[in-house]
Each structure stands twice: as structure tokens, then as C-alpha cells.
Design a protein around this motif. Sequence first.
Motif, mmCIF file in Angstrom:
data_model
loop_
_atom_site.group_PDB
_atom_site.id
_atom_site.type_symbol
_atom_site.label_atom_id
_atom_site.label_comp_id
_atom_site.label_asym_id
_atom_site.label_seq_id
_atom_site.Cartn_x
_atom_site.Cartn_y
_atom_site.Cartn_z
ATOM 1 N N SER A 1 23.722 -12.097 146.258
ATOM 2 C CA SER A 1 24.217 -10.768 145.928
ATOM 3 C C SER A 1 24.001 -10.592 144.424
ATOM 4 C CB SER A 1 25.712 -10.694 146.257
ATOM 5 O OG SER A 1 26.411 -11.678 145.517
ATOM 6 N N PRO A 2 24.084 -9.379 143.895
ATOM 7 C CA PRO A 2 23.935 -9.228 142.436
ATOM 8 C C PRO A 2 24.889 -10.138 141.670
ATOM 9 C CG PRO A 2 23.924 -7.083 143.501
ATOM 10 C CD PRO A 2 24.237 -8.094 144.573
ATOM 11 N N GLN A 3 26.103 -10.263 142.158
ATOM 12 C CA GLN A 3 27.076 -11.115 141.467
ATOM 13 C C GLN A 3 26.719 -12.592 141.585
ATOM 14 O OE1 GLN A 3 31.101 -9.797 142.326
ATOM 15 N NE2 GLN A 3 31.902 -11.536 141.195
ATOM 16 N N GLY A 4 26.167 -12.971 142.753
ATOM 17 C CA GLY A 4 25.714 -14.343 142.950
ATOM 18 C C GLY A 4 24.556 -14.670 142.024
ATOM 19 N N ASN A 5 23.619 -13.719 141.888
ATOM 20 C CA ASN A 5 22.482 -13.919 140.996
ATOM 21 C C ASN A 5 22.926 -14.002 139.547
ATOM 22 O OD1 ASN A 5 20.763 -13.790 143.172
ATOM 23 N ND2 ASN A 5 20.290 -11.616 142.896
ATOM 24 N N VAL B 1 30.862 -15.084 138.767
ATOM 25 C CA VAL B 1 31.072 -14.452 137.461
ATOM 26 C C VAL B 1 30.806 -12.951 137.602
ATOM 27 C CG1 VAL B 1 30.342 -14.403 135.050
ATOM 28 C CG2 VAL B 1 30.339 -16.575 136.317
ATOM 29 N N PRO B 2 31.812 -12.123 137.357
ATOM 30 C CA PRO B 2 31.612 -10.678 137.466
ATOM 31 C C PRO B 2 30.552 -10.221 136.459
ATOM 32 C CG PRO B 2 33.936 -11.221 137.235
ATOM 33 C CD PRO B 2 33.169 -12.462 136.926
ATOM 34 N N ILE B 3 29.751 -9.235 136.853
ATOM 35 C CA ILE B 3 28.663 -8.786 135.988
ATOM 36 C C ILE B 3 29.219 -8.146 134.714
ATOM 37 C CG2 ILE B 3 26.675 -7.219 135.843
ATOM 38 C CD1 ILE B 3 26.309 -7.810 138.879
ATOM 39 N N VAL B 4 30.261 -7.356 134.851
ATOM 40 C CA VAL B 4 30.878 -6.759 133.669
ATOM 41 C C VAL B 4 32.199 -7.478 133.397
ATOM 42 C CG1 VAL B 4 31.509 -4.600 132.538
ATOM 43 C CG2 VAL B 4 29.949 -4.573 134.480
ATOM 44 N N GLU B 5 32.125 -8.480 132.576
ATOM 45 C CA GLU B 5 33.333 -9.250 132.287
ATOM 46 C C GLU B 5 33.127 -10.036 130.998
ATOM 47 O OE1 GLU B 5 36.793 -10.320 132.212
ATOM 48 O OE2 GLU B 5 36.404 -9.603 134.252
ATOM 49 N N LYS B 6 34.088 -9.924 130.112
ATOM 50 C CA LYS B 6 33.932 -10.605 128.833
ATOM 51 C C LYS B 6 34.465 -12.031 128.871
ATOM 52 C CE LYS B 6 33.758 -6.396 126.174
ATOM 53 N NZ LYS B 6 34.689 -5.290 125.967
ATOM 54 N N SER B 7 35.614 -12.227 129.504
ATOM 55 C CA SER B 7 36.217 -13.563 129.480
ATOM 56 C C SER B 7 35.904 -14.344 130.748
ATOM 57 C CB SER B 7 37.732 -13.449 129.315
ATOM 58 O OG SER B 7 38.242 -12.600 130.322
ATOM 59 N N LYS C 1 16.018 -18.937 148.545
ATOM 60 C CA LYS C 1 14.796 -18.291 149.006
ATOM 61 C C LYS C 1 14.754 -18.205 150.536
ATOM 62 C CE LYS C 1 13.652 -17.649 144.928
ATOM 63 N NZ LYS C 1 13.609 -16.315 144.342
ATOM 64 N N GLY C 2 15.405 -19.124 151.211
ATOM 65 C CA GLY C 2 15.407 -19.100 152.677
ATOM 66 C C GLY C 2 16.510 -18.227 153.244
ATOM 67 N N LEU C 3 17.431 -17.847 152.382
ATOM 68 C CA LEU C 3 18.520 -16.986 152.830
ATOM 69 C C LEU C 3 18.099 -15.539 152.626
ATOM 70 C CD1 LEU C 3 21.451 -18.765 150.931
ATOM 71 C CD2 LEU C 3 21.040 -18.924 153.362
ATOM 72 N N SER C 4 18.468 -14.650 153.534
ATOM 73 C CA SER C 4 18.096 -13.257 153.329
ATOM 74 C C SER C 4 19.082 -12.606 152.358
ATOM 75 C CB SER C 4 18.065 -12.503 154.652
ATOM 76 O OG SER C 4 19.246 -12.731 155.358
ATOM 77 N N THR C 5 18.638 -11.543 151.738
ATOM 78 C CA THR C 5 19.436 -10.883 150.706
ATOM 79 C C THR C 5 20.815 -10.478 151.224
ATOM 80 O OG1 THR C 5 17.389 -10.073 149.804
ATOM 81 C CG2 THR C 5 19.384 -9.034 148.975
ATOM 82 N N GLY C 6 21.809 -10.746 150.447
ATOM 83 C CA GLY C 6 23.163 -10.369 150.817
ATOM 84 C C GLY C 6 23.865 -11.416 151.668
ATOM 85 N N THR C 7 23.141 -12.490 151.988
ATOM 86 C CA THR C 7 23.728 -13.512 152.848
ATOM 87 C C THR C 7 24.821 -14.293 152.135
ATOM 88 O OG1 THR C 7 21.569 -13.785 153.863
ATOM 89 C CG2 THR C 7 23.187 -15.488 154.320
#
Length: 175
Positions: free
Chosen positions: A121-125, A84-90, A151-157
Motif C-alpha cells: 500500500s502507499p503507507q507500506g511502500n 510509518v504514516p506518510i504525513v507524520e513528523k514524529s 513483487k509476488g504480491l498484488s497491489t494492496g495485498t
Amino acid sequence: MRRNGSYAENLSKLILELKKEIAQCGECYRFFILNSKKEKLCDNCANLGTDPTTLLVVEKDSDLESVHKSRIYHGKYFILGGLVPIVEKSTKRQVRIEELKNRIKNKGSKLKEIILAFSLSPQGNHTDSYVREQIKDLAEKLNIKISSLGKGLSTGTELEYSDNDTLKNALKNRQ
Ligand SMILES: [Zn+2]
């Protein structure tokens, strides 16, 4: 354009044949190669040995394939079809959130845990929070726990690039 006419003809025939042999699973939405029985479910969904109490929600087909190949997880899957894109309405048009809700409603009696497994990633979160919010009431009503992998994956993985040990840790440490 430089190749002769039969090249394009053969190529288009191959693509059409491929389309005839590939189907999308009615339960997890994974693309799979049809066998002679023309089944509507992929081998994992059709397999009675698959653990029906856990549902792992991933972004895309390649994520499912890498987790499946690792043989660490033996439950069911659901492919959301994107992040889900962070900036997205639909958002509803981009991911299968309604399909996921229906899946939980239909199979909810056996389900005990839904594991959200998106990339860190920010979008994953953002997708993690969005899906949690969307299925929260339903999960509560059916007494299903929602957990997140990562938690076991490093950031951006990216999930699909994770090795078996990382994936094992991420599954063990899900919360
Ligand atoms: Zn399936």
C-alpha cells in the motif's frame, strides 16, 4: 450493564490472567504465551534451528504468524509495530526503528540479509523507504543485504491474507 456482578468480575479476572500468561519477546517483540519456565524469548527466537542469517521485518504480530505458519520462511523475525504514516513528523515514537537498529547491531555478525515485508500500500511502500534509509549505513557497514518482499504480491495485498503460493513467490522474487 444488564448482566449480574459476577459476570464482570469473572471477565476482569480472565483478562488479568491472560495478561499474566502473555509476554512480549525481547528479540522480535512478538506476543507469546508463557510456558512454565517464564522465558523471555518466543519459541522462534529461542529455537537454535532458526536460520540466524535472515531477518524478516514485518508490521505486526498477525503478519509474523501467517508467514510462520506457512513454513516457507525459516529465519528470524522483527515486528516493527506499525507502518510509518506518510504525513507524520514524529515517526520514531510510532515504530520500533531504534530497537531494529539495536537488534542489527547486536546480532549483526550473523546476519546476511534483512527482508522488509510490508503491505503493498502507499503507507507500506513509505515504511519500506523509511526503514531502508534508517538502516542503510548500518547494513552497509556490516555487509548485510537489504531486500523487499512484494513483487509476488498484488497491489494492496495485506501480508496476513496472502496464501502460501503468493507468499512463496514474493519471497523468491524479493529484491
Ligand atoms: Zn521472538
